[in-house]
Enzyme design. Structure first.
Site, PDB file in Angstrom:
ATOM      1  N   SER A 148      -5.808  -5.591  -5.891  1.00 37.25           N
ATOM      2  CA  SER A 148      -4.431  -5.909  -5.510  1.00 37.25           C
ATOM      3  C   SER A 148      -4.363  -6.770  -4.254  1.00 37.25           C
ATOM      4  O   SER A 148      -5.272  -6.780  -3.421  1.00 37.25           O
ATOM      5  CB  SER A 148      -3.637  -4.620  -5.277  1.00 37.25           C
ATOM      6  OG  SER A 148      -3.479  -3.902  -6.479  1.00 37.25           O
ATOM      7  N   GLN A 149      -3.249  -7.473  -4.128  1.00 36.53           N
ATOM      8  CA  GLN A 149      -2.970  -8.231  -2.918  1.00 36.53           C
ATOM      9  C   GLN A 149      -3.009  -7.285  -1.718  1.00 36.53           C
ATOM     10  O   GLN A 149      -2.416  -6.208  -1.750  1.00 36.53           O
ATOM     11  CB  GLN A 149      -1.585  -8.868  -3.052  1.00 36.53           C
ATOM     12  CG  GLN A 149      -1.139  -9.669  -1.854  1.00 36.53           C
ATOM     13  CD  GLN A 149       0.327 -10.063  -1.962  1.00 36.53           C
ATOM     14  OE1 GLN A 149       1.056  -9.566  -2.812  1.00 36.53           O
ATOM     15  NE2 GLN A 149       0.773 -10.944  -1.078  1.00 36.53           N
TER      16      GLN A 149
END
Length: 212
Positions: free
Chosen positions: A62-63
Site C-alpha cells: 500500500s501507499q
C-alpha cells in the site's frame, strides 16, 4: 547503502507528516522501518516514494500515506492493544502495526506471501505478530475479540464475521465498495455498530478463500 535507506525512511516520514499524519508513534515507525526490505529488487529504487507498488500474486504494497493514516486512525479511536490485520501482503503494514500496538494478529490467503512476510518481520526482530494462512473474510475466530481490525483489501460490504470479532468499543477500519471504494470506520457499542466514511480509496479486492 543502509545509511541511504535510513535517510530515505526518515524523509518519507517527514513527507507523511507534511501530508497531514500527526501521530508521532506512527511517524517514528515509518522512519524506522526499511520499506525496501518488503519490495522486490527491481522496484527497490521506488521503495520510499509515496506510492503503492506491485508485490506479485496480483497484490500490492500500500501507499505509505494510507498505511500511516489507517494506523493513525486506529490510535485516534483509542485502540492500543490487540489488533487483527486482514491481508498481510508484503508485511509492511504489519510491521508498522507491530511497532504501534501490543499484539498483532495477521491473516493472509496466499501462503507464499505469508511466509515471505514472516521472514521479513523476524529479520526486523518483530515478534509480537501471530500469523495465520486463511480466508480474510472469516477473520480469526479463536483469537477474538479484537480491539481493532484493519482490512487492507476492499470488501464489497462490511464482513459480518469481522464485526462479530470486534470487542465492545472496538473499531474496524476497511475499504468498502467495488468501483467506488470508501475507507470506512465501524465502531461497536454492545450489539450496535456505527459506520463513518473517512475518504475515497483504491485497494485490491478482498477475495474469499485461500491459496496454498
Amino acid at each position: 547503502m543502509l545509511a541511504n535507506y535510513s535517510r530515505s525512511a526518515n524523509a518519507l516520514s517527514k513527507l507523511l507528516e507534511q501530508e497531514g499524519v500527526e501521530d508521532k508513534q506512527v511517524l517514528k515507525a515509518i522512519a524506522e522501518t526499511p520499506r525496501h526490505a518488503f519490495i522486490d529488487d527491481v522496484l527497490k529504487h521506488k521503495a520510499y516514494e509515496n506510492t503503492a507498488l506491485p508485490i506479485g500474486q496480483g497484490q500490492t504494497i500500500s501507499q505509505p500515506y494510507i498505511v500511516a493514516r489507517m494506523t493513525e486512525l486506529l490510535h485516534l479511536a483509542g485502540v492500543r492493544n490487540k489488533v487483527l490485520e486482514i491481508g498481510t501482503g508484503s508485511g509492511y503494514q504489519t510491521a508498522i502495526l507491530a511497532k504501534c500496538f501490543t499484539k498483532v494478529f495477521s491473516v493472509e490467503r496466499i501462503k507464499a506471501l505469508q511466509w515471505q512476510a514472516k521472514r521479513r518481520l523476524h529479520q526486523l526482530d518483530l515478534y509480537n505478530v501471530a500469523m495465520k494462512h486463511g480466508d480474510g473474510w472469516q477473520g480469526w475466530h479463536s483469537q477474538a475479540p479484537f480491539d481493532g481490525i484493519i482490512v487492507t483489501a476492499a470488501a464489497s460490504k462490511v464482513p459480518q464475521d469481522l464485526l462479530a470479532q470486534l470487542a465492545d468499543g472496538g473499531v474496524l477500519l476497511a475499504p468498502i465498495g467495488e468501483q467506488n471504494q470508501k475507507l470506512t470506520m465501524v465502531i461497536r457499542q454492545s450489539d450496535s455498530f456505527t459506520e463513518h466514511v473517512i475518504a475515497p480509496v483504491r485497494f485490491v479486492p478482498l477475495v474469499p478463500g485461500d491459496i496454498e
